[in-house]
Design a protein around this motif. Structure first.
Motif, PDB file in Angstrom:
ATOM      1  N   ARG A  94       0.801  -1.230   0.000  1.00 34.78           N
ATOM      2  CA  ARG A  94       0.000   0.000   0.000  1.00 34.78           C
ATOM      3  C   ARG A  94       0.824   1.266   0.000  1.00 34.78           C
ATOM      4  NH1 ARG A  94      -3.910  -1.597   4.944  1.00 34.78           N
ATOM      5  NH2 ARG A  94      -1.942  -2.491   5.651  1.00 34.78           N
ATOM      6  N   GLY A  95       2.129   1.142   0.153  1.00 35.15           N
ATOM      7  CA  GLY A  95       2.971   2.328   0.173  1.00 35.15           C
ATOM      8  C   GLY A  95       2.906   3.025   1.532  1.00 35.15           C
ATOM      9  N   ASP A  96       3.151   4.341   1.518  1.00 35.28           N
ATOM     10  CA  ASP A  96       3.153   5.100   2.764  1.00 35.28           C
ATOM     11  C   ASP A  96       1.736   5.239   3.317  1.00 35.28           C
ATOM     12  OD1 ASP A  96       5.887   5.533   2.733  1.00 35.28           O
ATOM     13  OD2 ASP A  96       5.726   7.330   1.488  1.00 35.28           O
ATOM     14  N   ILE A  97       1.587   4.896   4.593  1.00 34.23           N
ATOM     15  CA  ILE A  97       0.298   5.020   5.282  1.00 34.23           C
ATOM     16  C   ILE A  97       0.414   6.191   6.254  1.00 34.23           C
ATOM     17  CG2 ILE A  97      -1.381   3.895   6.777  1.00 34.23           C
ATOM     18  CD1 ILE A  97      -0.433   1.228   5.661  1.00 34.23           C
ATOM     19  N   PRO A  98      -0.393   7.226   6.112  1.00 30.84           N
ATOM     20  CA  PRO A  98      -0.267   8.420   6.949  1.00 30.84           C
ATOM     21  C   PRO A  98      -0.505   8.100   8.427  1.00 30.84           C
ATOM     22  CG  PRO A  98      -1.680   8.840   5.048  1.00 30.84           C
ATOM     23  CD  PRO A  98      -1.454   7.366   5.109  1.00 30.84           C
ATOM     24  N   PRO A  99       0.223   8.732   9.326  1.00 30.18           N
ATOM     25  CA  PRO A  99       0.008   8.522  10.766  1.00 30.18           C
ATOM     26  C   PRO A  99      -1.423   8.810  11.195  1.00 30.18           C
ATOM     27  CG  PRO A  99       2.059   9.700  10.399  1.00 30.18           C
ATOM     28  CD  PRO A  99       1.363   9.629   9.076  1.00 30.18           C
ATOM     29  N   VAL A 100      -2.093   9.753  10.505  1.00 29.44           N
ATOM     30  CA  VAL A 100      -3.462  10.092  10.891  1.00 29.44           C
ATOM     31  C   VAL A 100      -4.400   8.905  10.712  1.00 29.44           C
ATOM     32  CG1 VAL A 100      -4.172  10.910   8.612  1.00 29.44           C
ATOM     33  CG2 VAL A 100      -5.234  11.881  10.667  1.00 29.44           C
ATOM     34  N   GLN A 101      -3.976   7.899   9.922  1.00 26.89           N
ATOM     35  CA  GLN A 101      -4.786   6.707   9.733  1.00 26.89           C
ATOM     36  C   GLN A 101      -4.484   5.624  10.778  1.00 26.89           C
ATOM     37  OE1 GLN A 101      -4.769   5.064   5.777  1.00 26.89           O
ATOM     38  NE2 GLN A 101      -5.250   7.020   4.792  1.00 26.89           N
ATOM     39  N   PHE A 102      -3.203   5.381  11.033  1.00 24.31           N
ATOM     40  CA  PHE A 102      -2.908   4.231  11.899  1.00 24.31           C
ATOM     41  C   PHE A 102      -2.737   4.595  13.377  1.00 24.31           C
ATOM     42  CE2 PHE A 102       1.376   5.455  10.362  1.00 24.31           C
ATOM     43  CZ  PHE A 102       2.112   5.490  11.536  1.00 24.31           C
ATOM     44  N   ILE A 103      -2.395   5.843  13.700  1.00 26.13           N
ATOM     45  CA  ILE A 103      -2.229   6.208  15.111  1.00 26.13           C
ATOM     46  C   ILE A 103      -3.541   6.071  15.885  1.00 26.13           C
ATOM     47  CG2 ILE A 103      -1.711   8.087  16.705  1.00 26.13           C
ATOM     48  CD1 ILE A 103       0.754   6.831  15.556  1.00 26.13           C
ATOM     49  N   PRO A 104      -4.697   6.592  15.382  1.00 24.04           N
ATOM     50  CA  PRO A 104      -5.954   6.415  16.135  1.00 24.04           C
ATOM     51  C   PRO A 104      -6.324   4.956  16.342  1.00 24.04           C
ATOM     52  CG  PRO A 104      -6.207   8.137  14.474  1.00 24.04           C
ATOM     53  CD  PRO A 104      -4.900   7.466  14.198  1.00 24.04           C
ATOM     54  N   VAL A 105      -6.057   4.112  15.336  1.00 19.88           N
ATOM     55  CA  VAL A 105      -6.357   2.685  15.475  1.00 19.88           C
ATOM     56  C   VAL A 105      -5.456   2.058  16.543  1.00 19.88           C
ATOM     57  CG1 VAL A 105      -6.401   0.468  14.284  1.00 19.88           C
ATOM     58  CG2 VAL A 105      -7.157   2.531  13.097  1.00 19.88           C
ATOM     59  N   ALA A 106      -4.186   2.460  16.553  1.00 22.22           N
ATOM     60  CA  ALA A 106      -3.259   1.939  17.565  1.00 22.22           C
ATOM     61  C   ALA A 106      -3.678   2.360  18.966  1.00 22.22           C
ATOM     62  CB  ALA A 106      -1.844   2.433  17.255  1.00 22.22           C
ATOM     63  N   GLU A 107      -4.167   3.586  19.105  1.00 22.31           N
ATOM     64  CA  GLU A 107      -4.624   4.050  20.426  1.00 22.31           C
ATOM     65  C   GLU A 107      -5.862   3.291  20.870  1.00 22.31           C
ATOM     66  OE1 GLU A 107      -5.108   8.223  19.732  1.00 22.31           O
ATOM     67  OE2 GLU A 107      -3.079   8.704  20.419  1.00 22.31           O
ATOM     68  N   GLU A 108      -6.772   3.023  19.941  1.00 18.98           N
ATOM     69  CA  GLU A 108      -8.008   2.333  20.280  1.00 18.98           C
ATOM     70  C   GLU A 108      -7.757   0.880  20.659  1.00 18.98           C
ATOM     71  OE1 GLU A 108     -11.559   0.856  17.536  1.00 18.98           O
ATOM     72  OE2 GLU A 108     -11.641   3.014  17.816  1.00 18.98           O
ATOM     73  N   SER A 109      -6.816   0.231  19.980  1.00 17.34           N
ATOM     74  CA  SER A 109      -6.554  -1.196  20.229  1.00 17.34           C
ATOM     75  C   SER A 109      -5.548  -1.435  21.341  1.00 17.34           C
ATOM     76  CB  SER A 109      -6.036  -1.858  18.947  1.00 17.34           C
ATOM     77  OG  SER A 109      -4.739  -1.369  18.620  1.00 17.34           O
ATOM     78  N   GLY A 110      -4.854  -0.375  21.776  1.00 21.43           N
ATOM     79  CA  GLY A 110      -3.836  -0.537  22.804  1.00 21.43           C
ATOM     80  C   GLY A 110      -2.456  -0.814  22.248  1.00 21.43           C
ATOM     81  N   PHE A 111      -2.329  -0.984  20.936  1.00 20.22           N
ATOM     82  CA  PHE A 111      -1.030  -1.247  20.323  1.00 20.22           C
ATOM     83  C   PHE A 111      -0.114  -0.028  20.411  1.00 20.22           C
ATOM     84  CE2 PHE A 111       1.674  -1.694  16.422  1.00 20.22           C
ATOM     85  CZ  PHE A 111       2.408  -2.790  16.866  1.00 20.22           C
ATOM     86  N   ILE A 112      -0.697   1.128  20.737  1.00 20.63           N
ATOM     87  CA  ILE A 112       0.094   2.346  20.849  1.00 20.63           C
ATOM     88  C   ILE A 112       1.178   2.206  21.908  1.00 20.63           C
ATOM     89  CG2 ILE A 112      -1.389   3.439  22.572  1.00 20.63           C
ATOM     90  CD1 ILE A 112       0.223   5.174  19.526  1.00 20.63           C
ATOM     91  N   VAL A 113       0.967   1.336  22.890  1.00 24.04           N
ATOM     92  CA  VAL A 113       1.977   1.142  23.940  1.00 24.04           C
ATOM     93  C   VAL A 113       3.237   0.516  23.353  1.00 24.04           C
ATOM     94  CG1 VAL A 113       2.506  -0.026  26.106  1.00 24.04           C
ATOM     95  CG2 VAL A 113       0.245   0.974  25.747  1.00 24.04           C
ATOM     96  N   ALA A 114       3.074  -0.584  22.630  1.00 23.90           N
ATOM     97  CA  ALA A 114       4.231  -1.241  22.010  1.00 23.90           C
ATOM     98  C   ALA A 114       4.886  -0.327  20.982  1.00 23.90           C
ATOM     99  CB  ALA A 114       3.790  -2.553  21.357  1.00 23.90           C
ATOM    100  N   MET A 115       4.057   0.375  20.220  1.00 25.55           N
ATOM    101  CA  MET A 115       4.592   1.288  19.212  1.00 25.55           C
ATOM    102  C   MET A 115       5.367   2.427  19.879  1.00 25.55           C
ATOM    103  SD  MET A 115       2.452   3.472  16.377  1.00 25.55           S
ATOM    104  CE  MET A 115       1.780   1.992  15.640  1.00 25.55           C
ATOM    105  N   GLY A 116       4.807   2.987  20.948  1.00 27.86           N
ATOM    106  CA  GLY A 116       5.481   4.075  21.648  1.00 27.86           C
ATOM    107  C   GLY A 116       6.791   3.641  22.269  1.00 27.86           C
TER     108      GLY A 116
END
Length: 587
Positions: free
Chosen positions: A377-399
């Motif tokens: 898919r190429g470059d995926i903007p942060p505005v797309q995946f950051i909210p999903v990561a925050e909602e699923s809790g994956f933002i912790v591992a990513m952070g």
């Protein structure tokens, strides 16, 4: 027990007489305590009967003598035995049996039938009976009592399995069943239905301060107050912890909103225990049938999501569920899965955007920003995946990954003689992790980076969740020597009192206020106010999203300290950053 030899002495005189007149035999049987019949082997008629048997059966001797034994038996086993008694001479029969009483009752007896060789061709059968009726009735009563007790116990266990032991309200299991029934009725009658999910705000503080006993008392009091907010056809349940649910029969959106307001008003009245008064607030999520779900699971999920949105937005409010299309939900699930795979596959990378002094024009720091390039898919903007990561809790591992890589990069520059502070964004969920401060310390030690070269950018929502806990952690981070700033300042609800208490060094003006500069009067006023407030609090102020010379000049004139944005440089990888700003780095 009568033996065969004693019977034999009477048989010669009785052989040619009518069986009903065997008086010598009767005299012998009269001395026995057990009820006894003597049955003639040839005619199968009763030849003798003792008084005990007469009392047992309620018949006189004259009524029994000469009676066919088959007229008195009541069980298939006896019928079968007397059909061919000759073939059973050796074994006889011993078992429980039913015999008839004169008043029509059936009596349970322990009956033994034994063949007695009395000298006649057919011999005699001795039938001994011991009354078991009272014992059987006692056993039956005991069995009935046991069955009754088991039924009552099962009913109680069923009630307990569907009840909350603390408040005696229906629990989640019971509520699900009630919802299913209500949904069926609503679908049949075309009625509306609303479900409110209610969660107490900061209830942990009550438990920690007053103790769990008083906390339980608060939960019971909340249940009593909530009962006053519903109608007789509505259902109040406790889902667990400090979470409740209200199922409103026939309620539309307006009715549900009115109920939410009643709940908030009821809980707003002070609680008092042992001369201590305090207030309990709640966050309420509302789901409507059938817009937000057509089953118990769907409605509970929708109401729960709405409640969590209220929590994330600051608590003490209510909110209706906002439906999402299934396609959107599926896409988010796929994105979350791909995101987790991307981290292990090395598809994430860091980009660094220079932070520039408005006074000297020199680069004074860099913000580390995560980027994702998917092979397909190429470059995926942060505005797309950051909210999903925050909602699923994956933002912790990513952070945690961003923190480690950014610190390692800053350490490389440090060892190369280039002092370049690096700023890292920290999500609210990551900040709340119990080991966050320890993780920061270990990451700095592993990379051997001076703590003052790391800045953590925190959102205002972190300060809103639990100010005391946030202050404790910020003080621990400050003790490490780490710098801290408030990101996107002005978009939240920060208290000036908190800003004075927190060990914050910098405020970051959100790009939404910079975009309209210098022509938008509202943006200009907000930016000037933030700069002046930062100056009064001795905080450094940096603006992000600066793209034009006019914006930079306005910020410089307003007294803003630093800026970052496309006007100077886009985010770039470490090598490009070094090439672009190397000459700008203060030696």
């Amino acid at each position: 027990m009568i033996t065969g030899s004693r019977i034999a002495s009477f048989t010669t005189t009785a052989a040619n007489e009518d069986t009903a007149a065997c008086h010598p035999l009767s005299a012998l049987l009269d001395g026995l305590m057990e009820a006894v019949w003597l049955v003639d082997g040839a005619s199968l008629r009763i030849a003798a009967v003792n008084p005990a048997a007469q009392r047992l059966l309620g018949h006189a001797e004259s009524e029994l003598l000469g009676t066919s034994v088959t007229a008195l038996v009541r069980t298939p086993e006896d019928v079968l035995f007397w059909a061919e008694p000759a073939s059973r001479r050796e074994a006889g029969l011993e078992s429980e049996a039913l015999v008839g009483h004169a008043d029509g009752r059936l009596l349970w007896v322990m009956r033994r039938i034994a063949f007695v060789n009395s000298g006649s061709a057919a011999g005699h059968w001795l039938v001994t009976m011991r009354d078991q009726t009272r014992q059987r009735e006692t056993e039956r009563a005991r069995d009935d009592l046991r069955v009754e007790l088991e039924a009552a116990l099962n009913q109680r266990l069923d009630e307990l399995s569907q009840s909350d032991l603390l408040t005696l309200l229906p629990n989640r299991v019971a509520l699900s069943g009630r919802i299913d029934v209500a949904v069926s009725a609503a679908r049949h009658d075309g009625r509306s239905l609303a479900l409110l999910n209610l969660d107490l705000d900061r209830f942990k503080q009550i438990n920690d301060t007053l103790g769990r006993g008083h906390g339980d008392q608060v939960l019971r009091e909340v249940a009593e107050r909530l009962r006053r907010c519903i109608g007789e056809n509505d259902v109040l349940a406790r889902l667990g912890g400090d979470e409740y649910a209200l199922l409103l029969d026939g309620a539309d959106a307006r009715d549900a909103e009115a109920a939410a307001l009643r709940v908030q008003a009821e809980l707003s009245r002070p609680f008092g225990f042992e001369a201590l008064n305090f207030t309990v607030t709640c966050s309420i999520g509302i789901a409507l049938f059938s817009r937000d779900g057509e089953t118990a699971d769907e409605l509970l999920s929708s109401a729960g999501q709405a409640m969590h949105w209220v929590k994330e937005s600051g608590r003490s409010a209510y909110r209706f569920h906002r439906p999402r299309r299934d396609v959107d939900l599926l896409a988010r699930m796929r994105l979350d899965h791909d995101m987790r795979q991307a981290l292990t596959a090395g598809q994430f990378a860091l980009r660094y955007q220079p932070q520039v002094s408005l006074g000297s024009g020199q680069v004074v720091g860099a913000e580390a920003l995560i980027r994702w390039r998917d092979p397909l898919r190429g470059d995926i903007p942060p505005v797309q995946f950051i909210p999903v990561a925050e909602e699923s809790g994956f933002i912790v591992a990513m952070g945690d990954w961003v923190l480690q890589r950014a610190v390692e990069q800053a350490a490389q520059w440090w060892r190369a003689g280039r002092r370049m502070p690096v700023a890292v964004n920290v999500s609210a969920l990551q900040f709340q992790q119990a080991r966050f401060v320890e993780l920061v310390d270990q990451t700095l030690r592993a990379a051997r980076l001076p703590a003052e070269l790391l800045e953590l950018e925190l959102t205002e929502s972190i300060l809103l969740r639990d100010a005391d806990e946030a202050l404790r952690r910020l003080e621990q981070l400050a003790a490490l020597g780490v710098g801290m700033s408030i990101d996107d300042f002005g978009t939240g609800y920060s208290s000036l009192a908190y800003l004075k208490r927190f060990p914050i060094q910098r405020l970051k003006i959100d790009r939404s206020f910079v975009r309209g500069l210098p022509d938008d009067g509202s943006d200009a006023g907000i930016v000037n106010a933030i700069v002046q407030m930062g100056s009064a609090l001795n905080l450094n102020v940096i603006a992000e999203g600066v793209e034009t010379e006019a914006q930079r000049e306005f910020l410089r004139a307003a007294g803003c300290d630093e800026f970052q944005g496309y006007l100077f440089a886009r985010p770039m990888d470490a090598a490009a950053f070094e090439e672009r700003v190397w000459s700008e780095v203060a030696q």
